[in-house]
Write a protein that holds these residues in place. Structure first.
Motif, short mmCIF file in Angstrom:
data_model
loop_
_atom_site.label_atom_id
_atom_site.label_comp_id
_atom_site.label_asym_id
_atom_site.label_seq_id
_atom_site.Cartn_x
_atom_site.Cartn_y
_atom_site.Cartn_z
N LEU A 1 30.59 40.32 47.17
CA LEU A 1 32.05 40.34 47.23
C LEU A 1 32.52 39.10 48.01
N ALA A 2 32.79 38.04 47.27
CA ALA A 2 33.08 36.77 47.93
C ALA A 2 34.55 36.65 48.34
N THR A 3 35.43 37.31 47.63
CA THR A 3 36.87 37.13 47.91
C THR A 3 37.55 38.49 48.05
N ASP A 4 38.80 38.44 48.52
CA ASP A 4 39.55 39.71 48.65
C ASP A 4 39.80 40.32 47.27
N MET A 5 39.88 39.47 46.24
CA MET A 5 40.03 39.98 44.88
C MET A 5 38.78 40.76 44.47
N ASP A 6 37.58 40.21 44.79
CA ASP A 6 36.33 40.93 44.49
C ASP A 6 36.34 42.30 45.20
N PHE A 7 36.80 42.28 46.45
CA PHE A 7 36.82 43.52 47.23
C PHE A 7 37.80 44.53 46.62
N ALA A 8 38.98 44.04 46.23
CA ALA A 8 39.98 44.93 45.62
C ALA A 8 39.44 45.51 44.31
N LEU A 9 38.75 44.69 43.53
CA LEU A 9 38.20 45.18 42.26
C LEU A 9 37.08 46.19 42.51
N TYR A 10 36.30 45.93 43.57
CA TYR A 10 35.25 46.88 43.95
C TYR A 10 35.87 48.24 44.31
#
Ligand code: PMP
Ligand code: GLU
Length: 406
Positions: A344-353
């Motif tokens: 999870l490199a970005t806050d977008m990755d985290f939100a999608l997770y």
């Protein structure tokens, strides 16, 4: 040559809408998703307002109206500004559109020439930079800091102003941070603006009634009457009256600007829905006691969510003073690895997770021009919020540190 204009190529879709639509399509596939991505009160529009709309239909108020809105609504808007903000407007100084969003759009389209700059503090609402670009302007974001409570300082403002600056856009209480500008904060900014007589102020007061701390709500035209001749005050019924879908926003400002905004609207949507306008008259003129009830409920939910999120390792947030969003720092979780192996490199990755793994829709901070955060709307039931926080906590506990990650 493709069909899309060059202008559109730089305009991003609304992240609040994108995450909410993604959640809806997952739900359509049978997945359970709690939607905390789009800011809208979960309360029903109060019954007396709905009744006014039904009566409007029965009375045949189903035809085109004046571009600026029916007179009774403009009078209700004038009375609201006078009653709650000590602002005095005449009928030609107020206008009504399809939500505050359209009024911002009308104002910028009516006033920006190619290359004109619009200054606004960040984190900012997802639509600010995009509306500026659509109107031909250049966004001039000014970064604010957690340590300052996300408040733009007078020095920040001064250093952002150039000879191309046309507007300062201010939003208090703020979406997404919940920051509320105090009277002193606004007075300090007004003092800077006095040195720049060509810079106008757009005050977006849509969360006016959602203030929980000790800071009392103030708006620029009220505290700096000498700037009123270059201030546009924008507000609407969406948040205060649980009327997001009715699409009614309104604005008060100098007649010349209002007239130009009406020209834009008269050549686009014409006006907002006639029935919704009658409902908005009832909202603004009638009993206002439910506003307090809504606010008390939001305050309780804010405390609940802030408490639960701060127990999750890697997430942290302060209790925001207003609006109905928590803007939580997730920097500590970036660089971790999901059970799928994805980093999870970005806050977008985290939100999608969180969407996929926790079944919770939130909006990444990058959408608000602030990397390393997620925004959670707490305008949902306490039960949904408790379930969402538990699911987030569970999903976070399944993340593992990648080699070299902090
Ligand atoms: N300004 C801000 C800061 C917002 O968050 C929103 C979101 N609804 C709006 C304006 C527009 O509200 P509406 O168009 O529903 O009146
Ligand atoms: N303003 C709300 C939000 O930020 C509603 C969605 C939108 O218009 O962006 O979530």
């Amino acid at each position: 040559m493709g069909i899309l204009s060059e202008k559109l190529s730089s305009v991003k879709p609304s992240q609040t809408k994108a995450m909410t639509e993604r959640a809806a399509s997952l739900r359509a596939e049978g997945k359970q998703v709690i939607t905390l991505s789009q800011g809208e009160p979960d309360f029903q529009t109060p019954d007396r307002i709905c009744q006014a709309a039904i009566e409007a239909i029965r009375a045949g108020h189903t035809k085109y109206t004046a571009v600026a809105g029916i007179q009774s609504l403009r009078k209700a808007v004038i009375a609201k500004f006078q009653r709650e903000n000590s602002l005095n407007f005449t009928l030609d100084q107020v206008t009504v559109g399809c939500g505050a969003k359209q009024l911002l759009f009308n104002a910028l389209l009516a006033s920006l020439d190619e290359g004109d700059e619009v200054v606004f503090p960040t984190p900012c609402w997802v639509s600010y930079p995009e509306i500026v670009k659509l109107a031909g302007g250049v966004p001039a974001p000014v970064e604010t800091r957690v340590e300052n409570g996300f408040i733009m300082t007078p020095d920040d403002l001064r250093s952002a102003i150039t000879d191309k600056t046309k507007w300062l856009m201010l939003n208090s209480p703020s979406n997404p941070t919940g920051a509320v500008y105090s009277r002193e904060d606004l007075e300090d900014l007004a003092a800077v603006l006095r040195d720049y007589p060509d810079v106008w102020v757009l005050s977006d007061d849509i969360y006016e009634h959602l203030v929980y701390g000790d800071t009392e709500f103030c708006t620029m035209a009220e505290i700096a009457p000498d700037l009123a001749s270059r201030t546009l005050t924008v507000n609407g019924v969406s948040k205060s009256y649980a009327m997001t879908g009715w699409r009614v926003g309104y604005a008060g400002g100098p007649a010349e600007l209002i007239k130009a905004m009406n020209t834009v609207q008269g050549q686009s949507t014409s006006h907002t829905c006639s029935i919704a306008q009658h409902a908005a008259v009832a909202a603004l003129n009638g009993d206002q006691s439910f506003i307090r009830e809504f606010r008390d409920a939001f305050k309780k939910r804010r405390d609940q969510v802030v408490g639960l999120l701060n127990q999750i390792p890697g997430l942290s947030c302060k209790a925001p003073d207003g609006a109905f969003y928590v803007f939580a720092e997730c920097q500590g979780l970036l660089g971790t690895r999901a059970p799928s192996g994805k980093v999870l490199a970005t806050d977008m990755d985290f939100a999608l997770y969180l969407m996929e793994e926790a079944g919770v829709a939130v909006v990444p901070g990058s959408g608000f021009l602030a990397d390393g955060f997620i925004r959670i709307s707490y305008a949902s039931s306490e039960e949904e919020l408790a379930n969402a926080c538990a699911a987030i906590s569970n999903a976070v506990s399944r993340l593992s540190r990648t080699q070299g990650a902090a």
